[in-house]
Design an enzyme around this catalytic site. Structure first.
Site, PDB file in Angstrom:
ATOM      1  N   ASN A 132      39.062 -54.789 112.895  1.00 20.35           N
ATOM      2  CA  ASN A 132      39.772 -53.392 112.978  1.00 20.35           C
ATOM      3  C   ASN A 132      39.332 -52.383 112.086  1.00 20.35           C
ATOM      4  O   ASN A 132      38.649 -52.951 110.961  1.00 20.35           O
ATOM      5  CB  ASN A 132      40.995 -53.278 113.324  1.00 20.35           C
ATOM      6  N   LYS A 217      25.006 -69.183 117.129  1.00 18.47           N
ATOM      7  CA  LYS A 217      24.810 -67.992 117.638  1.00 18.47           C
ATOM      8  C   LYS A 217      24.990 -68.091 119.172  1.00 18.47           C
ATOM      9  O   LYS A 217      24.244 -68.594 119.672  1.00 18.47           O
ATOM     10  CB  LYS A 217      23.742 -67.199 117.073  1.00 18.47           C
ATOM     11  N   ILE A 237      52.224 -63.395 110.298  1.00 16.65           N
ATOM     12  CA  ILE A 237      52.436 -63.550 109.082  1.00 16.65           C
ATOM     13  C   ILE A 237      53.571 -63.274 108.349  1.00 16.65           C
ATOM     14  O   ILE A 237      54.775 -64.030 107.599  1.00 16.65           O
ATOM     15  CB  ILE A 237      51.082 -63.072 108.110  1.00 16.65           C
ATOM     16  N   LYS A 267      60.754 -53.558 115.470  1.00 14.86           N
ATOM     17  CA  LYS A 267      59.993 -54.670 114.598  1.00 14.86           C
ATOM     18  C   LYS A 267      61.006 -55.414 113.476  1.00 14.86           C
ATOM     19  O   LYS A 267      60.877 -56.269 112.842  1.00 14.86           O
ATOM     20  CB  LYS A 267      58.727 -53.936 114.225  1.00 14.86           C
TER      21      LYS A 267
HETATM   22  O1  C5P Z   1      53.552 -56.339 115.434  1.00 19.38           O
HETATM   23  P1  C5P Z   1      52.777 -55.360 114.472  1.00 19.38           P
HETATM   24  O2  C5P Z   1      51.175 -55.846 114.173  1.00 19.38           O
HETATM   25  O3  C5P Z   1      52.405 -54.105 114.888  1.00 19.38           O
HETATM   26  O4  C5P Z   1      53.704 -55.467 113.218  1.00 19.38           O
HETATM   27  C1  C5P Z   1      52.982 -54.763 112.048  1.00 19.38           C
HETATM   28  C2  C5P Z   1      53.686 -55.616 110.686  1.00 19.38           C
HETATM   29  O5  C5P Z   1      53.574 -56.949 110.929  1.00 19.38           O
HETATM   30  C3  C5P Z   1      52.680 -55.247 109.491  1.00 19.38           C
HETATM   31  O6  C5P Z   1      53.545 -55.348 108.406  1.00 19.38           O
HETATM   32  C4  C5P Z   1      51.692 -56.284 109.560  1.00 19.38           C
HETATM   33  O7  C5P Z   1      50.997 -56.499 108.285  1.00 19.38           O
HETATM   34  C5  C5P Z   1      52.490 -57.456 110.046  1.00 19.38           C
HETATM   35  N1  C5P Z   1      51.621 -58.359 110.911  1.00 19.38           N
HETATM   36  C6  C5P Z   1      51.466 -59.787 110.133  1.00 19.38           C
HETATM   37  N2  C5P Z   1      50.856 -60.689 111.072  1.00 19.38           N
HETATM   38  C7  C5P Z   1      50.488 -60.409 112.168  1.00 19.38           C
HETATM   39  C8  C5P Z   1      50.638 -59.037 112.722  1.00 19.38           C
HETATM   40  C9  C5P Z   1      51.420 -58.276 111.893  1.00 19.38           C
HETATM   41  O8  C5P Z   1      51.864 -60.003 109.024  1.00 19.38           O
HETATM   42  N3  C5P Z   1      49.904 -61.351 112.979  1.00 19.38           N
END
Ligand code: C5P
Length: 335
Positions: A132, A217, A237, A267
């Site tokens: 992204n 590939k 995470i 969240k």
């Molecule tokens: O659910 P979303 O991706 O919108 O949540 C955003 C928050 O969760 C951010 O703090 C992002 O760093 C964390 N996050 C994470 N691991 C993921 C997805 C999001 O730590 N796989």
């Protein structure tokens, strides 16, 4: 010219310039910018020792100090005119150190802050990946602000094009699984070595990764107009760190295009966060890739309306927003 700086220093500041800014005069570029600047301000006086001792000089300086303007020096010694005394401009290195000191709050002294930043890359094959547009700028600005505030900082960075801030320990990772492993390891060190471990998740982690990474590939099939790739969910995470029994203080971020508050509060509760900072990425002037940001910060508070307290941070540079976030974070740690 006036808007971007975190600190506006006039060096060398003559007796005349100091008198003019003390009076609020703004009829040329320097004093106009000074009055239009929103950040911290400082002057580094330079003049003859007799001019320095003059009552008008001292009165103007007292006015500047009473308005919170920092005065760097002057030093003392031999002067250009041959006099000896106070009024020498400080050396450039001394001025640089004094500038840095303006931001040293000590708010996070004793804390070990682990920060994730940037995007992750999820390999499809040896040459291709899903990712992204995250620049990592917000996480790097936070790392810098946490160091300024006296914290030990470990920055776990996805693939970004940013220099490592001074006094920050950086761990480079590529995928979400790498980022999770590096985060768990760094949080374990923070918990073992610090009375106040903190985990801040600014990374734009890929939600999914290819179920299989091709060893070679992937070739385009001559007859295939479509290609199906099965994706599997990546671990969350920040949620997994917040699940830990003796969890650190956990701060998350949310980038939303609509219903910003509802998603942020969801969240906050679902990922068991202590603080969440949310920005509206439908605005082109802030957020992803931009140097500026504007955020709304939420945290659980039983006294507040619907159990969630909130603060709005107006549009500012990511460095300024990072310092505001550190102040909010530090306040949550002590209460
Ligand atoms: O659910 P979303 O991706 O919108 O949540 C955003 C928050 O969760 C951010 O703090 C992002 O760093 C964390 N996050 C994470 N691991 C993921 C997805 C999001 O730590 N796989």
């Amino acid at each position: 010219l006036a808007r971007w700086a975190d600190l506006f220093l006039v060096a060398a500041a003559s007796a005349d310039t100091r008198a003019r800014v003390a009076q609020g005069i703004a009829n040329e570029l320097l004093t106009s910018c000074w009055r239009g600047a929103a950040g911290e301000k400082a002057v580094a006086p330079a003049m003859n020792q007799q001019m320095w001792a003059d009552a008008a000089t001292q009165a103007n300086l007292a006015t500047l100090k009473s308005r919170g303007i920092a005065v760097f020096g002057p030093g003392s010694g031999v002067q250009a005119c041959g006099d000896v005394g106070a009024g020498r401009l400080l050396e450039a290195e001394q001025l640089a150190d004094l500038c840095a000191d303006q931001f040293e709050s000590g708010l996070l002294s004793g804390a070990h802050v682990v920060i994730t930043a940037g995007p992750t890359r999820e390999a499809l094959d040896p040459v291709r990946y899903l990712s992204n547009h995250s620049s990592g700028k917000m996480g790097f600005a936070l790392a810098e602000a946490c160091v300024e505030a006296g914290a030990r900082v470990t920055l776990i960075a996805g693939p970004v094009h940013l220099p490592t801030p001074a006094r920050v320990q950086r761990v480079d990772v590529v995928s979400a699984l790498d980022m999770l492993a590096a985060s768990e390891a760094a949080v374990a060190v923070a918990k073992a070595g610090s009375s106040q471990p903190v985990f801040i998740a600014t990374a734009a982690v890929a939600d999914y990764r290819p179920a299989q990474v091709a060893a070679q590939k992937i070739k385009k099939g001559l007859k295939d107009d479509t290609l199906d790739i099965t994706l599997v969910k990546n671990p969350d995470i920040v949620a997994s760190i917040a699940e830990q029994a003796d969890k650190p203080f956990v701060m998350g971020f949310a980038a939303e295009t609509h219903a910003v508050e509802a998603y942020a509060c969801d969240k906050l509760a679902r990922k068991k966060l202590d603080l969440i900072a949310c920005n509206d990425v439908s605005r082109a002037d802030i957020g992803f890739q931009s140097d500026d940001n504007a955020m709304t910060v939420f945290w659980p508070d039983t006294q507040a309306n619907e159990g969630v307290a909130r603060v709005e941070l107006a549009k500012a540079s990511k460095a300024q927003i990072a310092r505001e976030l550190v102040r909010l974070l530090a306040a949550r740690l002590t209460y």
